[in-house]
Design a protein around this motif. Structure first.
Motif, PDB file in Angstrom:
ATOM      1  N   ASP A 459      56.450 -81.914 -23.766  1.00 28.03           N
ATOM      2  CA  ASP A 459      55.507 -81.621 -22.568  1.00 28.03           C
ATOM      3  C   ASP A 459      54.041 -81.165 -23.161  1.00 28.03           C
ATOM      4  N   SER A 460      53.746 -81.129 -24.543  1.00 34.50           N
ATOM      5  CA  SER A 460      52.633 -80.625 -25.155  1.00 34.50           C
ATOM      6  C   SER A 460      51.571 -81.179 -24.709  1.00 34.50           C
ATOM      7  N   GLY A 499      56.204 -86.070 -13.764  1.00 32.52           N
ATOM      8  CA  GLY A 499      57.585 -85.945 -12.958  1.00 32.52           C
ATOM      9  C   GLY A 499      58.761 -85.778 -13.773  1.00 32.52           C
ATOM     10  N   VAL A 500      58.849 -86.593 -14.940  1.00 30.48           N
ATOM     11  CA  VAL A 500      59.761 -86.458 -15.678  1.00 30.48           C
ATOM     12  C   VAL A 500      59.891 -85.213 -16.367  1.00 30.48           C
ATOM     13  N   LEU A 501      59.021 -84.714 -16.862  1.00 34.26           N
ATOM     14  CA  LEU A 501      58.717 -83.569 -17.610  1.00 34.26           C
ATOM     15  C   LEU A 501      58.954 -82.265 -16.694  1.00 34.26           C
ATOM     16  N   HIS A 502      58.956 -82.379 -15.431  1.00 38.24           N
ATOM     17  CA  HIS A 502      58.875 -81.368 -14.377  1.00 38.24           C
ATOM     18  C   HIS A 502      57.812 -80.393 -14.413  1.00 38.24           C
ATOM     19  N   VAL A 503      56.483 -81.100 -14.900  1.00 39.52           N
ATOM     20  CA  VAL A 503      55.156 -80.084 -15.001  1.00 39.52           C
ATOM     21  C   VAL A 503      54.872 -79.453 -13.603  1.00 39.52           C
ATOM     22  N   LYS A 504      55.262 -78.078 -13.499  1.00 39.98           N
ATOM     23  CA  LYS A 504      54.950 -77.302 -12.318  1.00 39.98           C
ATOM     24  C   LYS A 504      53.401 -77.194 -12.144  1.00 39.98           C
ATOM     25  N   GLU A 505      52.557 -77.041 -13.241  1.00 42.52           N
ATOM     26  CA  GLU A 505      51.250 -76.789 -13.182  1.00 42.52           C
ATOM     27  C   GLU A 505      50.584 -78.302 -12.618  1.00 42.52           C
ATOM     28  N   SER A 506      50.973 -79.207 -12.402  1.00 45.38           N
ATOM     29  CA  SER A 506      50.581 -80.563 -11.954  1.00 45.38           C
ATOM     30  C   SER A 506      50.662 -80.835 -10.449  1.00 45.38           C
ATOM     31  N   VAL A 507      51.361 -79.788 -10.057  1.00 41.48           N
ATOM     32  CA  VAL A 507      51.674 -80.118  -8.466  1.00 41.48           C
ATOM     33  C   VAL A 507      50.505 -80.301  -7.568  1.00 41.48           C
ATOM     34  N   GLU A 508      49.648 -79.515  -7.583  1.00 38.06           N
ATOM     35  CA  GLU A 508      48.409 -79.297  -6.985  1.00 38.06           C
ATOM     36  C   GLU A 508      47.414 -80.730  -6.971  1.00 38.06           C
ATOM     37  N   THR A 509      47.396 -81.007  -8.438  1.00 38.93           N
ATOM     38  CA  THR A 509      46.798 -82.451  -8.683  1.00 38.93           C
ATOM     39  C   THR A 509      47.124 -83.419  -8.205  1.00 38.93           C
ATOM     40  N   ILE A 510      48.625 -83.571  -8.262  1.00 41.78           N
ATOM     41  CA  ILE A 510      49.476 -84.712  -7.463  1.00 41.78           C
ATOM     42  C   ILE A 510      49.237 -84.921  -6.250  1.00 41.78           C
ATOM     43  N   ALA A 535      60.096 -80.795  -7.978  1.00 44.24           N
ATOM     44  CA  ALA A 535      60.805 -80.102  -6.997  1.00 44.24           C
ATOM     45  C   ALA A 535      62.309 -79.995  -7.298  1.00 44.24           C
ATOM     46  N   GLU A 536      62.707 -80.764  -7.702  1.00 41.77           N
ATOM     47  CA  GLU A 536      63.952 -80.859  -8.112  1.00 41.77           C
ATOM     48  C   GLU A 536      64.313 -79.632  -9.400  1.00 41.77           C
ATOM     49  N   LYS A 537      63.407 -79.406 -10.268  1.00 41.52           N
ATOM     50  CA  LYS A 537      63.704 -78.330 -11.375  1.00 41.52           C
ATOM     51  C   LYS A 537      62.937 -76.973 -10.619  1.00 41.52           C
ATOM     52  N   HIS A 538      62.077 -77.068  -9.918  1.00 42.20           N
ATOM     53  CA  HIS A 538      61.467 -75.856  -9.539  1.00 42.20           C
ATOM     54  C   HIS A 538      61.734 -75.504  -7.961  1.00 42.20           C
ATOM     55  N   GLU A 539      62.559 -74.700  -7.585  1.00 44.10           N
ATOM     56  CA  GLU A 539      62.663 -74.444  -6.494  1.00 44.10           C
ATOM     57  C   GLU A 539      61.628 -73.648  -5.665  1.00 44.10           C
ATOM     58  N   ASP A 540      60.859 -73.203  -6.050  1.00 40.88           N
ATOM     59  CA  ASP A 540      59.687 -72.255  -5.446  1.00 40.88           C
ATOM     60  C   ASP A 540      58.649 -73.154  -4.924  1.00 40.88           C
ATOM     61  N   VAL A 541      58.466 -74.668  -5.385  1.00 38.31           N
ATOM     62  CA  VAL A 541      57.370 -75.335  -5.040  1.00 38.31           C
ATOM     63  C   VAL A 541      58.043 -76.550  -4.008  1.00 38.31           C
ATOM     64  N   ARG A 542      59.142 -76.468  -3.845  1.00 39.93           N
ATOM     65  CA  ARG A 542      60.051 -77.413  -2.795  1.00 39.93           C
ATOM     66  C   ARG A 542      59.522 -77.474  -1.468  1.00 39.93           C
ATOM     67  N   GLU A 543      59.067 -76.387  -0.797  1.00 41.42           N
ATOM     68  CA  GLU A 543      58.720 -76.281   0.586  1.00 41.42           C
ATOM     69  C   GLU A 543      57.222 -76.839   0.610  1.00 41.42           C
TER      70      GLU A 543
END
Length: 599
Positions: A459-460, A499-510, A535-543
């Motif tokens: 994910d670099s 998505g495939v790299l599970h980049v949590k920092e990208s959630v708001e952008t997406i 969301a599969e990888k990061h439970e805290d952003v699922r909701e």
């Protein structure tokens, strides 16, 4: 012995004490693309044979299905002889010309070749049961226009297209893609005359090919799509295909399997019977719902039209754990991704020839097909021209090995070859890519480096991927030298990567991208799938992800329409409403995650 039959969509088994009406060496179930050649091949092995076909002709999609032309696949074997004989009569049947081969001529030639070997053919007939002696198929029960017949066999070749005999025999199978179990869309072909005998072919929708009710409804739907206000002189309707253009159905679980990863890794097994040759001809334009590997190939590298080939192992036609049964056609032991390439008529005809030869050699050697000496099989197939000699084998594409050449490829407008060359090198190439990120390269080069890092699992380059989404990068991979049908937008590659790299920092952008692009099918599907993977990888952003997605798509105003592909002909594309599927998938993920929390 056991009688296995289908009742209320369920396989039932009961003890069988009846008698056989007749006995043959081999029965071929289905005389379509693969089955017609299988019947001829088995007959030429000196076997007594019966062919069982629900239609009133041989040849399947190529003769009665309005797809009377070849599209890739490999040359060789009995089919070459058949094609030569068909070409002789093409002008007799259609003096004005024909696109590909004349379907009625091929029906005639196939039947004549089968009858030369004293084969019996039961038209308008279907297999309704299988006779088993423990785990060996020893007979079939067939309903014919003259009544029900029970036939003793040494081998059954299941060329039904959907592994129907294999299912009745208790064989395991898989079906469709992982996300929803659905196969590719079906097509609705028709025969046309536009100065010569031709055809029109277009995708008409999705259907579960194992559900008779769905098939019936889809046939009715497909027929209505051929209606026009007016048929003009240069586009006359000759006929409508009596069956759907099903590209995919069940896949047996075989003694061997050919999967997409093996194909793309270009593995050559020690034992093989034929090659397959085509591109990743996936008619499902909902790319985001395909496997990660398929998306790397199509979405990241824009390789939809890149030619691939594979070596086919003997065991993909042998159902695991069942003797006396072989399978020919698109239902052999492969996966959904591989089926996009390995389903062309020429290749299916070769599978028919291979199963006929295997049945013949196995009977002569008094052994099961899985125990047949490979050298004997290989020699026979090479003699027949079905298996190519070494000097005539198809070759794989040339990948890049030189580091500087890879770097140059990443800087081009068509980076796919360089990116996949890195994929083949694996994680060992990551240090080079990370180093290039720190150089003063242009934006296009850096974007392609980020894609290369994505498919080796690093994910670099995530900030660059986020940037492509923020700017809605519409760039396409293009080349003047290479055929690039369906090139993919860079923003979709970036969404897949995040998505495939599970980049949590990208959630708001997406999420923002999704909300602003609700009218575009590809934008919505790629955004939703990227968010669900994160969301599969990061439970805290699922909701928050579920609230965003369902808040936008589970509304009356939201439309999610997939425009389907038109292969050829003057046909407007049809549309498939995918809204119900998308909501169902998102809610299934919601339920899965809630269940995990409760546990």
């Amino acid at each position: 012995m056991i009688f296995s039959y289908l009742k209320n969509k369920t396989v039932h088994k009961e003890e069988w004490t009846g008698s056989f009406d007749e006995s043959v060496d081999a029965a071929v179930v289905g005389l379509g693309t693969a089955g017609a050649i299988a019947l001829i091949s088995a007959g030429r092995q000196g076997l007594s044979t019966i062919g069982i076909e629900q239609n009133s002709f041989m040849g399947g999609v190529g003769t009665g299905g309005a797809i009377h032309m070849y599209y890739y696949g490999t040359l060789g074997g009995i089919q070459m002889e058949i094609d030569e004989k068909v070409q002789v009569f093409n002008k007799v049947y259609s003096p004005s010309g024909v696109q590909g081969f004349h379907p009625d001529v091929k029906k005639k030639v196939l039947e004549e070749e089968a009858l030369k070997n004293n084969s019996q053919i039961y038209y308008r007939s279907s297999v309704i049961g299988i006779i088993l002696d423990e785990n060996k198929v020893v007979g079939v029960q067939v309903i014919t226009p003259e009544g029900i017949k029970t036939i003793q066999t040494k081998f059954v070749i299941d060329a039904s297209g959907d592994a129907q005999a294999c299912v009745l025999a208790g064989g395991d199978f898989t079906i469709g893609r992982e996300i929803d179990g659905m196969p590719q869309p079906y097509s609705a072909p028709r025969g046309m005359h536009n100065g010569k005998v031709s055809s029109a072919n277009f995708d008409a929708g999705y259907v579960n090919p194992t559900d008779a009710d769905e098939i019936s409804a889809s046939i009715c739907n497909a027929q209505t799509l051929h209606l026009k206000d007016k048929f003009v002189e240069d586009s006359k309707l000759l006929y409508v295909s009596p069956h759907l253009g099903l590209r995919e159905g069940r896949f047996i679980v075989g003694e061997d399997t050919l999967n997409f990863e093996q194909m793309l890794l270009e593995e050559k097994p020690a034992e093989w019977t034929m090659q397959t040759y085509a591109h990743h001809d996936n008619h499902s334009r909902d790319w985001a719902f395909e496997s990660d590997l398929a998306q790397e190939w199509v979405t990241i590298c824009s390789f939809w039209s890149r030619m691939t080939m594979a070596y086919v192992k003997p065991g993909i036609v042998i159902p695991k754990g069942i003797d006396g049964l072989l399978v020919a056609g698109r239902c052999v032991s492969i996966d959904h991704d591989t089926a996009q390439t390995f389903r062309m008529q020429r290749d299916m005809q070769k599978l028919g020839e291979i199963t006929g030869v295997m049945a013949g050699l196995s009977i002569k050697a008094n052994c099961m097909a899985k125990d047949l000496p490979y050298n004997e099989l290989s020699k026979e197939l090479q003699t027949n021209g079905c298996k190519p000699l070494p000097e005539k084998e198809k070759k794989w594409g040339d990948w890049i090995t030189d580091v500087s050449a890879i770097k140059e490829g990443l800087a081009s407008t068509y980076p796919g070859i360089a990116i996949w060359s890195i994929k083949r090198k694996g994680s060992s190439f990551i240090p080079n890519l990370v180093e290039w990120l720190d150089e003063d390269g242009d934006d296009l080069f850096l974007k392609h480096v980020a894609f290369a890092l994505t498919i080796v699992g690093d994910d670099s380059g995530k900030d660059i991927l986020i940037g492509m989404v923020e700017e809605n990068d519409q760039g396409l991979a293009t080349s003047k030298e290479i055929r690039t049908h369906f090139p993919q937008k860079r923003v979709h590659g970036a969404l897949f990567g995040l998505g495939v790299l599970h980049v949590k920092e990208s959630v708001e952008t997406i999420k923002k991208f999704l909300v602003n692009h609700l009218n575009d099918f590809q934008d919505v599907s790629q955004s939703v799938m990227a968010l669900l993977k994160i969301a599969e990888k990061h439970e805290d952003v699922r909701e928050s992800i579920l609230d965003c997605i369902l808040g936008e798509i589970d509304t009356q105003s939201f439309k999610f329409i997939l425009e389907m592909q038109v292969s050829n002909g003057d046909q407007k594309s049809t549309c498939q409403d995918m809204k119900t599927f998308l909501i169902k998938h998102v809610k299934s993920k919601q339920k899965e995650w809630l269940s995990a929390v409760c546990v």
